[in-house]
Scaffold this motif. Structure first.
Motif, PDB file in Angstrom:
ATOM      1  N   PHE A   1      38.558  45.769  43.509  1.00 58.95           N
ATOM      2  CA  PHE A   1      39.959  45.433  43.762  1.00 58.95           C
ATOM      3  C   PHE A   1      40.203  43.930  43.890  1.00 58.95           C
ATOM      4  O   PHE A   1      41.312  43.452  43.608  1.00 58.95           O
ATOM      5  CB  PHE A   1      40.402  46.132  45.053  1.00 58.95           C
ATOM      6  CG  PHE A   1      41.892  46.287  45.179  1.00 58.95           C
ATOM      7  CD1 PHE A   1      42.585  47.167  44.371  1.00 58.95           C
ATOM      8  CD2 PHE A   1      42.599  45.555  46.119  1.00 58.95           C
ATOM      9  CE1 PHE A   1      43.952  47.324  44.490  1.00 58.95           C
ATOM     10  CE2 PHE A   1      43.971  45.699  46.257  1.00 58.95           C
ATOM     11  CZ  PHE A   1      44.650  46.596  45.432  1.00 58.95           C
TER      12      PHE A   1
ATOM     13  N   PHE B   1      43.556  42.171  42.108  1.00 56.80           N
ATOM     14  CA  PHE B   1      44.636  42.007  43.089  1.00 56.80           C
ATOM     15  C   PHE B   1      44.975  40.526  43.273  1.00 56.80           C
ATOM     16  O   PHE B   1      46.139  40.168  43.414  1.00 56.80           O
ATOM     17  CB  PHE B   1      44.226  42.627  44.428  1.00 56.80           C
ATOM     18  CG  PHE B   1      45.343  42.655  45.438  1.00 56.80           C
ATOM     19  CD1 PHE B   1      46.423  43.512  45.268  1.00 56.80           C
ATOM     20  CD2 PHE B   1      45.330  41.829  46.545  1.00 56.80           C
ATOM     21  CE1 PHE B   1      47.469  43.542  46.189  1.00 56.80           C
ATOM     22  CE2 PHE B   1      46.356  41.848  47.467  1.00 56.80           C
ATOM     23  CZ  PHE B   1      47.424  42.711  47.286  1.00 56.80           C
TER      24      PHE B   1
ATOM     25  N   ILE C   1      53.041  47.308  44.889  1.00 57.55           N
ATOM     26  CA  ILE C   1      51.899  48.147  45.280  1.00 57.55           C
ATOM     27  C   ILE C   1      52.066  49.564  44.743  1.00 57.55           C
ATOM     28  O   ILE C   1      51.101  50.191  44.276  1.00 57.55           O
ATOM     29  CB  ILE C   1      51.747  48.165  46.811  1.00 57.55           C
ATOM     30  CG1 ILE C   1      51.470  46.745  47.334  1.00 57.55           C
ATOM     31  CG2 ILE C   1      50.625  49.107  47.228  1.00 57.55           C
ATOM     32  CD1 ILE C   1      50.240  46.106  46.755  1.00 57.55           C
TER      33      ILE C   1
ATOM     34  N   VAL D   1      51.083  49.465  41.185  1.00 60.45           N
ATOM     35  CA  VAL D   1      49.622  49.334  41.046  1.00 60.45           C
ATOM     36  C   VAL D   1      48.959  50.702  41.137  1.00 60.45           C
ATOM     37  O   VAL D   1      48.137  51.074  40.273  1.00 60.45           O
ATOM     38  CB  VAL D   1      49.050  48.394  42.125  1.00 60.45           C
ATOM     39  CG1 VAL D   1      47.522  48.470  42.140  1.00 60.45           C
ATOM     40  CG2 VAL D   1      49.484  46.960  41.877  1.00 60.45           C
TER      41      VAL D   1
ATOM     42  N   ALA E   1      46.415  45.720  36.811  1.00 54.96           N
ATOM     43  CA  ALA E   1      45.534  45.580  37.980  1.00 54.96           C
ATOM     44  C   ALA E   1      45.047  46.942  38.450  1.00 54.96           C
ATOM     45  O   ALA E   1      43.873  47.111  38.809  1.00 54.96           O
ATOM     46  CB  ALA E   1      46.274  44.863  39.106  1.00 54.96           C
TER      47      ALA E   1
ATOM     48  N   THR F   1      41.165  48.001  38.269  1.00 59.43           N
ATOM     49  CA  THR F   1      40.492  48.348  39.522  1.00 59.43           C
ATOM     50  C   THR F   1      39.843  49.718  39.448  1.00 59.43           C
ATOM     51  O   THR F   1      38.665  49.884  39.793  1.00 59.43           O
ATOM     52  CB  THR F   1      41.502  48.326  40.685  1.00 59.43           C
ATOM     53  OG1 THR F   1      42.020  47.005  40.841  1.00 59.43           O
ATOM     54  CG2 THR F   1      40.852  48.765  41.981  1.00 59.43           C
TER      55      THR F   1
END
Length: 352
Positions: free
Chosen positions: A138, A142, A163, A166, A229, A233
């Motif tokens: 992450f 991030f 968020i 994400v 992202a 991740t």
């Protein structure tokens, strides 16, 4: 100007302490409930006039990274994007933002990873392994996302929304990619991998940005980066788990290290470019499928697909030099689209 409460030295002209928040002038501008917020937003983006330029100047973009910043400054960055705290278009700066928070986030993530590494490698505690994988996967995506968050000059997207994108966008794009992989399971190669994964992210990004609420090029960059992202991740965590199950700890650390190094120029940047290209085409217009076939969108999307395919093409002796070249190419295009986004804001301000 020194604060009477905490004796912090503030720049001249501010109406509150940047360290403790103490107001120097108690009454805000009549008739504007958000005037205090706008003044702070103005200070956050305030830079010497010599640095103010639409043209990308690499040394200026990161000029505030090594300066001292109060905790209040960091807190204020996260209040933007709500109905009450979104700046008016006339309040938005059309000069290059000076991001700095992303560097602090990276340092914090690096310290957390170091702690998990010590727990696993030196104390042999397996309870630290999940944290090692999660933080390792992450950290860099991030951090890169925070950079795009700070570069979003309109400040019209709340951080909770980022968020949300994400997490939801990351898993949705991966599931869409799995569907395509299943369809083309007999014809998997670097080209089809590039097409499948970038198309999956593009579908997900467009599903978030097609509403006219997010009409700026910089909005597309941020939302695309959020989807990228999440994808990066979750994918890195999967590869790290595979390395862990192989029983080779060196392979685990190498996987996290190299994928972390390449993360800014991979999925995050590619999805950001796709989102920016789509927002550039859509503008103020309602969504139409014909937009996906316009040259301004197709040329960026095809470029992203080609870079992804080249990234996955095994060429003897090219690793990691080829990946670094592709990273540089990705970020050249990112900077060009940031410049286009700032010029777009300048034009919108003239129309008000």
């Amino acid at each position: 100007m020194k604060c009477p409460e905490c004796v912090y030295s503030n720049p001249e002209g501010v109406r509150f302490c940047l360290n403790c928040g103490e107001k120097f002038i108690k009454n805000n501008t009549p008739g504007d409930e958000n005037s205090f917020f706008y003044e702070f937003a103005d200070y956050v983006n305030m830079v010497p006039k010599i640095e103010r330029s639409i043209e990308p100047k690499f040394q200026n973009i990161f000029s505030r990274v090594f300066r001292n910043h109060s905790e209040l400054e960091a807190e204020r960055l996260f209040i933007v994007g709500t109905a009450l705290t979104t700046p008016k278009i006339t309040e938005v700066k059309d000069t290059w933002p000076k991001p700095w928070l992303f560097a602090r986030v990276f340092i914090i993530a690096l310290l957390a990873f170091a702690g998990f590494y010590i727990g696993v490698s030196y104390f042999g505690n397996v309870n630290f392994i999940p944290g090692l994988v999660i933080v390792g996967a992450f950290a860099v995506p991030f951090t890169t996302l925070i950079f795009f968050w700070e570069m979003n000059a309109p400040q019209n997207i709340a951080f909770y929304r980022v968020i949300y994108i994400v997490l939801l966008g990351g898993i949705l794009s991966m599931l869409v990619a799995l569907v395509f992989f299943d369809i083309l399971k007999n014809n998997i190669n670097p080209i089809t991998i590039g097409i499948i994964e970038e198309l999956a992210k593009a579908i997900t990004v467009i599903s978030f940005v097609r509403y006219r609420k997010y009409r700026y090029i910089l909005n597309g960059l941020l939302i695309g980066a959020a989807v990228g992202a999440g994808f990066a991740t979750f994918e890195t965590a999967g590869y790290a788990l595979r390395a862990l199950l192989s029983g080779d700890s060196t392979n685990l650390y190498n996987t996290i290290l190299w994928r972390g190094i390449f993360a800014p120029g991979g999925h995050v940047a590619w999805a950001a470019l796709t989102g920016a290209a789509f927002c550039r085409v859509q503008g103020e217009q309602p969504f139409n499928l014909k937009m996906l076939f316009r040259v301004k969108f197709l040329r960026v999307f095809l470029l992203v697909v080609v870079m992804h395919a080249l990234w996955d093409t095994p060429i003897q002796g090219m690793f990691p030099y080829g990946q670094f070249l592709l990273m540089a190419a990705s970020w050249i295009v990112v900077l060009l689209l940031i410049r286009a986004g700032l010029k777009e804001i300048a034009k919108r301000k003239l129309m008000v």
